[in-house]
Design a protein around this motif. Structure first.
Motif, short mmCIF file in Angstrom:
data_model
loop_
_atom_site.label_atom_id
_atom_site.label_comp_id
_atom_site.label_asym_id
_atom_site.label_seq_id
_atom_site.Cartn_x
_atom_site.Cartn_y
_atom_site.Cartn_z
N PRO A 13 0.92 -1.36 -0.02
CA PRO A 13 -0.20 -0.03 -0.06
C PRO A 13 0.80 1.35 0.03
O PRO A 13 1.95 1.46 0.50
N SER A 14 0.15 2.21 -0.58
CA SER A 14 0.78 3.62 -0.57
C SER A 14 0.43 4.10 0.76
O SER A 14 -0.61 4.29 1.50
N VAL A 15 1.81 4.58 1.58
CA VAL A 15 1.57 5.37 2.99
C VAL A 15 2.16 6.55 2.75
O VAL A 15 3.04 6.82 2.50
N ASP A 16 1.19 7.55 3.30
CA ASP A 16 1.49 8.94 3.40
C ASP A 16 1.93 9.19 5.09
O ASP A 16 1.25 9.13 5.73
N LEU A 17 3.08 9.83 5.07
CA LEU A 17 3.58 10.33 6.43
C LEU A 17 3.80 11.90 6.45
O LEU A 17 4.25 12.54 5.53
N LYS A 59 -5.05 8.72 17.50
CA LYS A 59 -6.36 8.55 17.16
C LYS A 59 -6.36 7.93 15.81
O LYS A 59 -5.47 8.05 14.93
N CYS A 60 -7.45 6.88 15.74
CA CYS A 60 -7.34 6.14 14.47
C CYS A 60 -8.69 6.33 14.00
O CYS A 60 -9.49 5.95 14.47
N GLU A 61 -8.73 6.70 12.50
CA GLU A 61 -10.06 6.73 12.05
C GLU A 61 -9.92 5.94 10.80
O GLU A 61 -9.11 5.76 10.05
N ASP A 65 -14.61 3.03 2.75
CA ASP A 65 -13.71 2.79 1.56
C ASP A 65 -12.34 2.08 2.14
O ASP A 65 -11.57 1.65 1.01
N GLY A 66 -12.00 1.95 3.05
CA GLY A 66 -10.72 1.61 3.66
C GLY A 66 -9.73 2.23 4.05
O GLY A 66 -8.55 1.95 4.19
N LYS A 67 -9.89 3.65 3.76
CA LYS A 67 -8.73 4.74 4.16
C LYS A 67 -8.89 4.69 5.47
O LYS A 67 -9.64 4.80 6.44
N VAL A 68 -7.50 4.65 5.87
CA VAL A 68 -7.14 4.63 7.49
C VAL A 68 -6.24 6.10 7.69
O VAL A 68 -5.39 6.43 6.98
N LEU A 69 -6.64 6.76 8.65
CA LEU A 69 -5.87 8.08 9.30
C LEU A 69 -5.46 7.73 10.61
O LEU A 69 -6.22 7.56 11.47
N ILE A 70 -4.28 7.99 10.92
CA ILE A 70 -3.67 7.79 12.37
C ILE A 70 -2.87 9.17 12.51
O ILE A 70 -2.14 9.52 11.73
N GLN A 71 -3.38 9.67 13.65
CA GLN A 71 -2.89 10.85 14.15
C GLN A 71 -2.32 10.68 15.52
O GLN A 71 -2.90 10.09 16.40
N GLY A 72 -1.18 11.56 15.87
CA GLY A 72 -0.76 11.64 17.17
C GLY A 72 0.34 12.76 17.42
O GLY A 72 0.54 13.40 16.42
N ILE A 73 0.93 12.48 18.55
CA ILE A 73 2.07 13.67 18.88
C ILE A 73 3.34 12.79 19.28
O ILE A 73 2.80 11.86 20.52
N VAL A 74 4.53 12.98 19.04
CA VAL A 74 5.56 12.42 19.53
C VAL A 74 6.01 13.31 20.49
O VAL A 74 6.08 14.36 20.37
N THR A 75 5.78 12.71 21.81
CA THR A 75 6.21 13.87 23.05
C THR A 75 7.62 13.82 22.90
O THR A 75 8.37 13.01 22.74
N GLN A 76 8.05 15.04 23.53
CA GLN A 76 9.61 15.01 23.93
C GLN A 76 10.08 14.21 24.80
O GLN A 76 9.48 14.00 26.00
N GLY A 77 11.07 13.49 24.35
CA GLY A 77 11.71 12.30 25.40
C GLY A 77 12.36 13.05 26.69
O GLY A 77 12.78 14.23 26.55
N SER A 78 12.36 12.34 27.58
CA SER A 78 13.17 13.01 28.79
C SER A 78 14.76 12.90 28.67
O SER A 78 15.21 12.05 27.93
N ASN A 106 -4.43 3.13 2.39
CA ASN A 106 -5.85 2.29 2.21
C ASN A 106 -5.76 0.85 2.40
O ASN A 106 -4.77 0.30 1.94
N LEU A 107 -6.68 0.45 3.05
CA LEU A 107 -6.85 -0.92 3.04
C LEU A 107 -7.17 -1.50 1.68
O LEU A 107 -7.77 -0.79 1.07
#
Length: 147
Positions: A13-17, A59-61, A65-78, A106-107
């Motif tokens: 699959p094509s993955v967009d980042l 968050k995962c939506e 039609d099989g489109k998957v969207l995952i969103q989040g935040i990389v928190t600053q490491g200690s 897309n699935l």
């Protein structure tokens, strides 16, 4: 095309980042995915190294039609890590830089977005099973992926 043939076609699959996931070039990659196919569901796994489910607003939506969207935040490491019996100062940092990210792909077919089961594993893998969309006229045992 049957399920076995479909699985053997080595779906890529094509993955967009975007955001931190796209900029991560110095350590483990965010957004590496695996997709599994069965007669009744799709399973996908997404690598999210360094992401903590309690701090990343993950968050995962999934759309019909099989489109998957995952969103989040990389928190600053200690800069200081506390272990079982010691405290360590970080001298090498290889995880992605802090900031928001999105992953979309897309699935291989339509799904029922109401019927999905997400699990964020302790090893940084988001594992999701989502049921395929079936029309009432589809026979239960004879359903195959679209060709």
């Amino acid at each position: 095309m049957g399920v076995q043939d479909y699985a053997e076609s080595k779906l890529k699959p094509s993955v967009d980042l975007t955001g931190s996931a796209k900029e991560c070039s110095n350590g483990p990659s965010i957004g590496v995915i695996d997709i599994g196919v069965s007669q009744s569901a799709f399973l996908f796994r997404v690598a999210l190294p360094g992401i903590r489910s309690d701090q990343s607003k993950l968050k995962c939506e999934i759309q019909r039609d099989g489109k998957v969207l995952i969103q989040g935040i990389v928190t600053q490491g200690s800069e200081v890590l506390q272990g079982l019996s010691s405290v360590c100062q970080m001298t090498v940092e290889k995880l992605c830089s802090p900031g928001p990210f999105t992953i979309s792909f897309n699935l291989p077919g339509p799904v029922d977005p109401r019927l999905f089961s997400p699990k964020f594993r302790p090893d940084g893998i988001l594992e999701v099973v989502v049921m395929r969309f079936r029309r009432p006229s589809d026979p239960v045992d004879a359903w195959a992926p679209p060709s």
